[in-house]
Motif scaffolding. Structure first.
Motif, short mmCIF file in Angstrom:
data_model
loop_
_atom_site.label_atom_id
_atom_site.label_comp_id
_atom_site.label_asym_id
_atom_site.label_seq_id
_atom_site.Cartn_x
_atom_site.Cartn_y
_atom_site.Cartn_z
N VAL A 221 2.06 16.15 5.33
CA VAL A 221 2.79 16.00 3.82
C VAL A 221 2.08 16.64 2.85
CG1 VAL A 221 4.15 14.46 2.33
CG2 VAL A 221 4.19 14.12 4.90
N TRP A 222 0.90 16.21 2.55
CA TRP A 222 0.00 16.86 1.43
C TRP A 222 -0.07 18.40 1.60
CZ3 TRP A 222 -4.49 19.84 2.70
CH2 TRP A 222 -5.43 20.36 1.37
N VAL B 246 5.18 17.33 15.10
CA VAL B 246 6.38 16.69 15.09
C VAL B 246 6.69 16.17 13.66
CG1 VAL B 246 5.52 14.51 15.57
CG2 VAL B 246 7.94 14.94 16.66
N VAL B 247 5.83 15.82 13.09
CA VAL B 247 6.05 15.59 11.66
C VAL B 247 6.42 16.60 10.78
CG1 VAL B 247 4.97 14.49 9.53
CG2 VAL B 247 4.62 13.42 11.69
N LEU C 276 -1.98 11.19 -2.34
CA LEU C 276 -2.63 11.87 -1.19
C LEU C 276 -3.81 12.87 -1.52
CD1 LEU C 276 0.52 12.78 1.00
CD2 LEU C 276 -0.85 10.57 1.12
N ALA C 277 -4.92 12.52 -1.16
CA ALA C 277 -6.13 13.55 -1.32
C ALA C 277 -6.82 13.73 -0.05
CB ALA C 277 -6.94 12.89 -2.44
N PRO C 278 -7.22 14.86 0.23
CA PRO C 278 -8.41 15.26 1.49
C PRO C 278 -9.53 14.21 1.44
CG PRO C 278 -7.70 17.04 0.24
CD PRO C 278 -7.22 16.15 -0.56
N GLY D 243 3.33 24.12 -2.00
CA GLY D 243 4.51 24.41 -2.88
C GLY D 243 6.17 23.97 -2.53
N HIS D 244 6.04 23.27 -1.32
CA HIS D 244 7.36 22.77 -0.72
C HIS D 244 7.72 21.50 -1.39
CE1 HIS D 244 7.24 26.09 2.12
NE2 HIS D 244 6.04 25.64 2.50
N THR D 245 9.02 21.37 -1.66
CA THR D 245 9.55 19.99 -2.09
C THR D 245 10.02 19.10 -0.96
OG1 THR D 245 10.70 21.28 -3.86
CG2 THR D 245 11.21 19.06 -3.54
N VAL D 246 8.83 17.96 -0.72
CA VAL D 246 9.16 16.84 -0.23
C VAL D 246 8.85 15.71 -1.06
CG1 VAL D 246 7.94 15.54 1.81
CG2 VAL D 246 7.95 18.42 1.96
#
Ligand code: ADP
Ligand code: MG
Length: 384
Positions: free
Chosen positions: A98-99, A134-135, A82-84, A105-108
């Motif tokens: 998600v990115w 919502v996501v 995933l990249a902008p 720094g969150h674990t997904v």
């Protein structure tokens, strides 16, 4: 589409029950237009129209996305890739969330997502924020990230600004994440402080109609940039951080200081009077004088039309036809150059006003507008 139906489609697509179902609404801005990039006030409320998502976690670094509202099958993305700016499709919105979570720094570690929406897209009602929020809420819940609602909104804004590449303010995501049923949200876009303002139209025998003109004039993007730049120039000439810092009481003096900068003067006048209109609407609603906000909404429209110059013939026609047919107030809502207008009416006048607007559009040879009632509704939530 109900939660059960979204669940059933999820099972068909991914072969197992989702861990949960969440929804997030679109929004309408009651008052406070183009103030968000001037550190000012806005006052959105949530629509009953929502984007609903069935979601399960994955552990293998894969994101699978499916929307009932888009042709095509399941889209599979690798989280590490995933990249902008890498995605020009609808999937950029959920992937951007998600990115943004991972980048913060969150674990997904992955997700399977199926979503379906009743928010009209591209009508200025913020289907994009509903989709992002919502996501974000589903992943916050499932991965137990413990994020506050305003933090979710910030993350979603970052996803839209940086990943999708759309320069939007913080209002839409905050509205979708934070609104409460029967209330409008008074939001200070400088510090994100907020207050729920009672706005129970039905209890007062009132209705708020949304008129989607179904037009979007092509030059809107460039014009938005010009307004932003003009506002920045105004703030610089007046020696303030943002036009929010020009007090309403000091408006005449500020305009005098701008001398012959005619365009900047008009922009400044809109922003300063618009912030004041938001404060007036807040105090009228807090004192239970809901009908009295009508003329303030109409004043806001005149300011957007004549000073900020972001209206469109279709929007002006909604306002004129509705007022002639007895509406209490009406204004364009959203960025302008098309999109939607809102109309405040007595419950007993809904049909007369709707008919008047529809007939005026037919007489002008405009595309027939879509008219629906907006009930101030709940913000994002888990539904099953
Ligand atoms: P608005 O937010 O005013 O509806 P935007 O242009 O900001 O308009 O966002 C619309 C875009 O968001 C759509 O073109 C699409 O890419 C995406 N989108 C919104 N809702 C959905 C949905 N239910 N399924 C897939 N994509 C969606
Ligand atoms: Mg949007």
């Amino acid at each position: 589409m109900g939660a059960q139906q979204v669940r059933d489609v999820f099972v068909d697509l991914y072969g197992a029950e989702p861990e949960g179902v969440w929804s997030a609404p679109g929004r309408v801005n009651l008052i406070g237009e183009h103030t968000d990039y001037n550190d000012g006030f806005v006052m959105p409320f949530a629509l009953p129209h929502v984007t609903t998502a069935a979601v399960s976690r994955r552990t293998d670094g894969v994101l699978r996305l499916h929307s009932a509202d888009v042709d095509g099958g399941v889209v599979e993305l690798a989280l590490d890739a995933l990249a902008p700016g890498s995605d020009r499709n609808w999937t950029a919105y959920p992937a951007g969330v998600v990115w943004a979570l991972r980048e913060t720094g969150h674990t997904v570690t992955g997700a399977d997502i199926h979503l379906s929406s009743t928010v009209p897209t591209g009508a200025g009602l913020s289907s994009s924020a509903a989709l992002e929020v919502v996501v974000a809420l589903a992943l916050d819940d499932l991965y137990e990230l413990g994020l506050k609602r305003w933090q979710l909104a910030r993350l979603c804004q970052r996803a839209e600004n940086v990943y999708v590449g759309a320069p939007t303010g913080i209002m839409d995501q905050t509205a979708s994440a934070c609104c409460q049923a029967g209330h409008a949200l008074f939001l200070d876009t400088r510090d994100l402080s907020q207050k729920q303002i009672p706005f129970d139209l039905a209890a007062e025998g009132l209705r708020l109609l949304v008129v989607d003109t179904q037009v979007k004039h092509a030059h809107s993007g460039g014009e938005y940039g010009k307004r932003r730049a003009g506002c920045e120039k105004g703030a610089a000439l007046l020696g303030v951080d943002a036009l929010r810092d020009v007090p309403y009481e000091g408006l005449d003096e500020a305009l005098a200081r701008l001398g012959d900068e005619e365009e900047v003067r008009r922009l400044v006048r809109h922003i300063v009077t618009e912030n004041h209109r938001v404060e007036r609407v807040v105090s009228l609603l807090e004192s239970g004088d809901t009908r009295a906000i009508g003329p303030v909404l109409t004043e806001g429209h005149a300011s957007l039309r004549d000073d900020f110059r972001v209206s469109a013939p279709e929007l002006d026609l909604v306002v004129d036809a509705a007022l002639s047919a007895g509406a209490l107030g009406a204004r364009m809502t959203g960025g302008g150059f098309g999109g939607s207008a809102i109309v405040l009416v007595e419950a007993t006048d809904v049909e007369t006003v709707t008919k008047a607007v529809t007939e005026a559009f037919a007489a002008a040879d405009f595309t027939a507008p879509r008219v629906f009632e907006a009930v101030p509704s709940a913000g994002a939530r888990r539904v099953s």
